[in-house]
Motif scaffolding. Structure first.
Motif, PDB file in Angstrom:
ATOM      1  N   MET A 161      16.838  -8.573  -1.870  1.00 26.65           N
ATOM      2  CA  MET A 161      15.881  -7.534  -2.688  1.00 26.65           C
ATOM      3  C   MET A 161      16.858  -6.173  -2.231  1.00 26.65           C
ATOM      4  N   ASP A 162      17.120  -5.772  -3.348  1.00 31.28           N
ATOM      5  CA  ASP A 162      17.770  -4.281  -3.396  1.00 31.28           C
ATOM      6  C   ASP A 162      16.935  -3.276  -3.681  1.00 31.28           C
ATOM      7  N   GLU A 163      16.681  -2.568  -2.565  1.00 33.20           N
ATOM      8  CA  GLU A 163      15.506  -1.212  -2.612  1.00 33.20           C
ATOM      9  C   GLU A 163      14.634  -1.569  -3.548  1.00 33.20           C
ATOM     10  N   PRO A 164      13.586  -2.369  -2.975  1.00 35.71           N
ATOM     11  CA  PRO A 164      12.618  -2.834  -4.029  1.00 35.71           C
ATOM     12  C   PRO A 164      11.489  -1.981  -4.124  1.00 35.71           C
ATOM     13  N   THR A 165      11.269  -1.110  -3.057  1.00 33.21           N
ATOM     14  CA  THR A 165      10.210  -0.201  -3.178  1.00 33.21           C
ATOM     15  C   THR A 165      10.322   1.029  -3.639  1.00 33.21           C
ATOM     16  N   SER A 166      11.366   1.603  -4.221  1.00 30.64           N
ATOM     17  CA  SER A 166      11.774   2.770  -4.643  1.00 30.64           C
ATOM     18  C   SER A 166      10.926   3.165  -5.737  1.00 30.64           C
ATOM     19  N   VAL A 167      10.091   2.152  -6.649  1.00 27.86           N
ATOM     20  CA  VAL A 167       9.532   2.818  -7.831  1.00 27.86           C
ATOM     21  C   VAL A 167       8.060   2.509  -7.373  1.00 27.86           C
ATOM     22  N   LEU A 168       7.504   1.963  -6.299  1.00 28.09           N
ATOM     23  CA  LEU A 168       6.120   1.598  -6.085  1.00 28.09           C
ATOM     24  C   LEU A 168       5.340   2.809  -5.466  1.00 28.09           C
ATOM     25  N   THR A 169       3.856   2.635  -5.479  1.00 26.12           N
ATOM     26  CA  THR A 169       3.009   3.551  -4.742  1.00 26.12           C
ATOM     27  C   THR A 169       2.949   2.886  -3.524  1.00 26.12           C
ATOM     28  N   PRO A 170       2.461   3.523  -2.389  1.00 22.37           N
ATOM     29  CA  PRO A 170       2.195   3.103  -1.200  1.00 22.37           C
ATOM     30  C   PRO A 170       1.341   1.580  -1.126  1.00 22.37           C
ATOM     31  N   GLN A 171       0.346   1.707  -1.836  1.00 22.39           N
ATOM     32  CA  GLN A 171      -0.663   0.729  -1.950  1.00 22.39           C
ATOM     33  C   GLN A 171       0.353  -0.621  -2.573  1.00 22.39           C
ATOM     34  N   GLU A 172       1.153  -0.257  -3.467  1.00 20.70           N
ATOM     35  CA  GLU A 172       1.916  -1.408  -3.980  1.00 20.70           C
ATOM     36  C   GLU A 172       3.083  -1.994  -3.104  1.00 20.70           C
ATOM     37  N   VAL A 173       3.430  -0.909  -2.231  1.00 19.24           N
ATOM     38  CA  VAL A 173       4.195  -1.157  -1.275  1.00 19.24           C
ATOM     39  C   VAL A 173       3.532  -2.334  -0.293  1.00 19.24           C
ATOM     40  N   ASP A 174       2.409  -2.150   0.137  1.00 20.32           N
ATOM     41  CA  ASP A 174       1.743  -3.127   1.116  1.00 20.32           C
ATOM     42  C   ASP A 174       1.526  -4.277   0.435  1.00 20.32           C
ATOM     43  N   ILE A 175       1.105  -4.263  -0.840  1.00 20.00           N
ATOM     44  CA  ILE A 175       1.008  -5.780  -1.381  1.00 20.00           C
ATOM     45  C   ILE A 175       2.226  -6.469  -1.486  1.00 20.00           C
ATOM     46  N   LEU A 176       3.307  -5.615  -1.721  1.00 18.50           N
ATOM     47  CA  LEU A 176       4.288  -6.404  -1.876  1.00 18.50           C
ATOM     48  C   LEU A 176       5.024  -7.214  -0.342  1.00 18.50           C
ATOM     49  N   PHE A 177       4.705  -6.369   0.672  1.00 17.36           N
ATOM     50  CA  PHE A 177       5.147  -6.670   1.870  1.00 17.36           C
ATOM     51  C   PHE A 177       4.102  -7.925   2.206  1.00 17.36           C
TER      52      PHE A 177
END
Lengths: 505, 306
Positions: A161-177
């Motif tokens: 995964m190459d810099e996957p969270t640069s386009v996400l909201t904090p909540q989206e980041v939590d779900i991705l994690f």
């Protein structure tokens, strides 16, 4: 631990004039989340391209489960269980979700079966996605889900995964994690590349740090502070931007009741935007990309004319004035897109300096250009912002993204603006240079300039902004003081998680 | 003025003939543009196909061989375009225009010995009962094989683009060649095949004019059909069935206006002569309200190194 999943041994790759990777070695264990850290140009991208078969190493070898592994092309890497989520999405806008996914698979099932498998996988991992929607209509977070599901459908052993969270909201980041942890629990290894050290500390088991193409150290992120990791990346002590306590002056920039229709089919309309910035204040504007950031910058810079009263500078209406007239009054802007918007790619740095600075730096007289002085000014910018380039005669395109970013921001800062509007000022810039850029914005504010900083990097806004507001679908929330604002509150201001849910099962 | 002299059955039968060259060229160009390449050389490839097909038919006595030769000739000329744009990375618009000019000149040279010659005719479909049916017979069952081939080709292209993996890959290459390359598809190879397919179709379209529609050779006889085909692809929103509709509409108005001229209608000939172009474009502009379907990489050259 037994045999690692993937073992890199002495990988070297040189391009003319630069060694991108110099005898890099590390192991990725099965079910391990491994972070790859490094500044811009440290060679992270080249390294993952070698693993994914897009680039061939000059020397060194890779072992996959103890067997020699040398993919000639991405197909082969995919066949061996290596999948990659690209930093710049490799999606086709005009095709629908299942067509996009089929293109990334070796032997896709018939479309009907594929659609039901997409639904199945997307629900299992909490990434809801309609297989028949056209990708061009999806948000950045949804597009990333398409890429992730494309990888998951092939049962990867290693997910890059190459810099996957640069386009996400904090909540989206939590779900991705959550999704990534679930994958990890199932035995999938993940190679995770990011600038965001706190994320790495939250997610990764192990980290390898690259600097100038060399492996300069490894650490266990949970046991290492973000500051130590940053210093390992940079190779020197990192200074945090300092914010001097200061009093704000009069209102410099005042926008009231501004509505602008969307400039194009894929643009966002601005709806009833109010904002005021006082002299010496830094206003941070957050929000996920595509919620009106570019449009707001266009209104402030003068590219998009509005009703005269909608935008006021020191109480005087400037809504009808174009960019050059606004520059004359001291309102400067640095847009996000470096190549093509902030800079003309095929023109030299001197010419690019001339383009925005001719008004304020007196670089023209009676319609004739003063090239000598423009060159001096470009050299000043290069000097002051540590832009790494052979000289001002080089084309803007030849600079790396981070270096060009330093140039376009420096060019505006050195013109001593009264109001400066920047969009994503440190996008793609490494930690130490980003700190320098932020410091320069704070110094400007300390000198009485009103700064509007539009950014998707929340840490950045927390660090430099006095007040924070969020853009969501073209609406600007009421600004709140940054002090005491929590990440959850910010996430809600940004519009929450856009219909995502936590992984089931 | 005597409108009763116009026979509607013959009118429909002849409009299908008038539309076929346009349809062949447009379907070929549609595939080329779907792969992200803009080849403005359709007119040149058509006229080369027209003279190649005509010459081979006259020399061999077989119109069938002539059509095969026209397809080969069109594809060969398109290879020149491949060389310029895919390998030398030349500008596609300029290369296409050059291709048209080159084709027109070369065909005039090759055709010098064939002016005034009459080619052998291609046999027409003749099914025992069906072809003798009133109305339906002449319209549906009494044409030359190439006309049916053109309709089948439209259906084939539509089905391949919509339902097959090959079609999906072709569309992907036209949509985002960088991403297609990153996923490991051979962008150049796919585009070259598409360009050659377009050349072969245009060549056959040209031969249809010189062998069936007009049956004779004159210089510059394609008379802008290649340009209409290019416009047709755009206004048909890159959809095969709309291209067929547009081609038949154009053919229909062409035939009607010729009949009206013959019947002595009191409209100046110039207006009648321009009517097919006007009406076709007008209808297709209305149909093409959804502009989004243009391939996103259309006309952009691809460098594997970037």
């Amino acid at each position: 631990m037994n045999v690692p999943l993937l073992s890199l041994q002495g990988l070297t790759k040189a391009y003319p004039g630069v060694v991108a990777n110099d005898t890099v070695s590390f192991d990725i264990g099965e079910g391990e989340v491994h972070a790859l850290l490094g500044e811009n140009g440290a060679g992270k991208s080249t390294l993952v391209k070698m693993i994914y078969g897009l680039v061939k190493p000059d020397s060194g070898q890779m072992l996959l489960k103890g067997q020699p592994y040398a993919p000639a092309e991405p197909r082969q890497a995919r066949a061996d269980g290596i999948a990659m989520v690209f930093q710049h999405f490799s999606l086709f806008d005009a095709l629908n979700v299942s067509e996009n996914i089929a293109l990334g698979m070796e032997n896709p099932p018939p479309m009907g079966d594929l659609a039901s498998r997409i639904r199945e996988v997307s629900e299992t991992y909490g990434l809801p996605l309609d297989p028949f929607r056209t990708v061009g209509e999806l948000s950045a977070g949804e597009r990333q889900r398409v890429e992730i599901i494309r990888c998951l459908l092939q049962d990867p052993k290693l997910l890059i995964m190459d810099e996957p969270t640069s386009v996400l909201t904090p909540q989206e980041v939590d779900i991705l994690f959550e999704t990534l942890r679930k994958l990890q629990a199932e035995g999938t290894s993940i190679l995770y590349i990011s600038h965001k050290l706190e994320e790495i500390r939250a997610l990764c088991d192990h980290a390898t740090v690259l600097r100038l193409g060399k492996n300069v150290g490894e650490c266990i992120p949970q046991d290492t502070s973000a500051r130590d990791m940053a210093e390992l990346m940079v190779g020197s002590t990192l200074h945090t931007p300092e914010r001097a306590d200061r009093d704000f002056g009069d209102i410099a920039l005042d926008i009231s009741g501004l509505s602008v229709p969307a400039p194009s089919a894929f643009g966002t309309a601005l709806r009833n935007v109010h904002l005021t910035v006082r002299k010496g204040e830094v206003l941070g504007i957050g929000g996920v990309a595509g919620n009106g950031q570019d449009e707001l910058l266009g209104v402030l810079s003068g590219e998009t004319p509005t009703a005269a009263d909608a935008v006021k500078l020191n109480g005087a209406p400037i809504g009808r004035l174009g960019p050059v007239a606004r520059r004359r009054l001291g309102v400067l802007a640095a847009p996000e897109e470096r190549l093509g918007h902030a800079a003309a790619p095929d023109m030299s740095l001197t010419e690019n300096a001339m383009l925005t600075a001719s008004v304020r730096q007196n670089l023209e007289k009676n319609g004739f250009l003063k090239w000598g002085e423009a060159e001096n000014f470009a050299e000043q910018v290069i000097e002051a912002f540590d832009v790494r380039t052979p000289g001002p005669a080089n084309a803007a395109r030849s600079l790396s993204g981070g270096n060009l970013q330093k140039f376009v921001i420096g060019r505006e800062v050195l013109q001593k603006p009264d109001v400066l509007v920047v969009n994503q000022p440190t996008w793609g810039v490494d930690a130490s240079a980003a700190a320098d850029i932020r410091q320069s914005l704070l110094d400007l504010a300390a000198g009485g300039c009103a700064v509007v900083c539009i950014s998707q990097d929340l840490d950045e806004l927390m660090e430099i902004a006095d007040n924070f507001a969020a853009l969501n679908e073209g609406r600007l929330s009421a600004p709140r003081p940054t002090k005491g604002l929590t990440v959850d509150e910010i996430g809600l201001m940004m519009g929450g998680a856009h219909g995502m849910e936590v992984a089931h099962v | 003025m005597d409108l009763s002299a116009i026979n509607p059955v013959l009118l429909i039968a002849s409009l299908m003939v008038a539309a076929t060259p346009l349809l062949l060229a447009a379907i070929g160009e549609l595939v080329v543009e779907k792969s992200g390449v803009l080849n403005l050389g359709v007119e040149g490839m058509m006229i080369i196909g027209a003279i190649a097909g005509f010459a081979i038919t006259v020399e061999s006595g077989s119109p069938f061989l002539g059509f095969i030769a026209s397809a080969i000739a069109g594809a060969l000329l398109s290879l020149l375009f491949v060389l310029l744009t895919q390998y030398a990375q030349a500008n596609q618009v300029a290369s296409g225009l050059a291709l048209t000019l080159f084709g027109l000149g070369l065909s005039a040279l090759l055709g010098q010995g064939y002016v005034g010659v009459k080619p052998p005719q291609m046999g027409k479909l003749d099914l025992p009962v069906l072809s003798d049916l009133p109305v339906v017979g002449p319209i549906l069952f009494s044409h030359d094989p190439i006309l049916y081939f053109a309709i089948a080709l439209t259906a084939g292209v539509w089905a391949v683009l919509k339902y097959t993996r090959a079609g999906l890959i072709l569309r992907a290459v036209g949509e985002n060649h960088e991403a297609a390359h990153a996923l490991g598809y051979k962008v150049l190879k796919i585009r070259i095949m598409a360009i050659m397919f377009g050349g072969a179709c245009a060549g056959m379209g040209g031969a249809y004019i010189s062998l069936i529609r007009v049956p004779q050779w004159t210089e510059g006889m394609t008379a802008g059909i290649g340009w209409i085909a290019l416009a047709l692809v755009v206004f048909a929103s890159w959809k095969p069935w709309r291209a067929l509709l547009g081609a038949y509409l154009f053919g229909g108005v062409t035939v009607v206006q010729l009949n009206l001229q013959a019947a002595g209608v009191a409209i100046p000939v110039e207006y009648l002569a321009m009517s097919p172009y006007l009406i076709t474009i007008l209808v297709l502009v209305i149909l093409s309200a959804d502009k989004s379907s243009a391939p996103a990489s259309l006309g952009k050259n691809f460098h594997a190194s970037r």
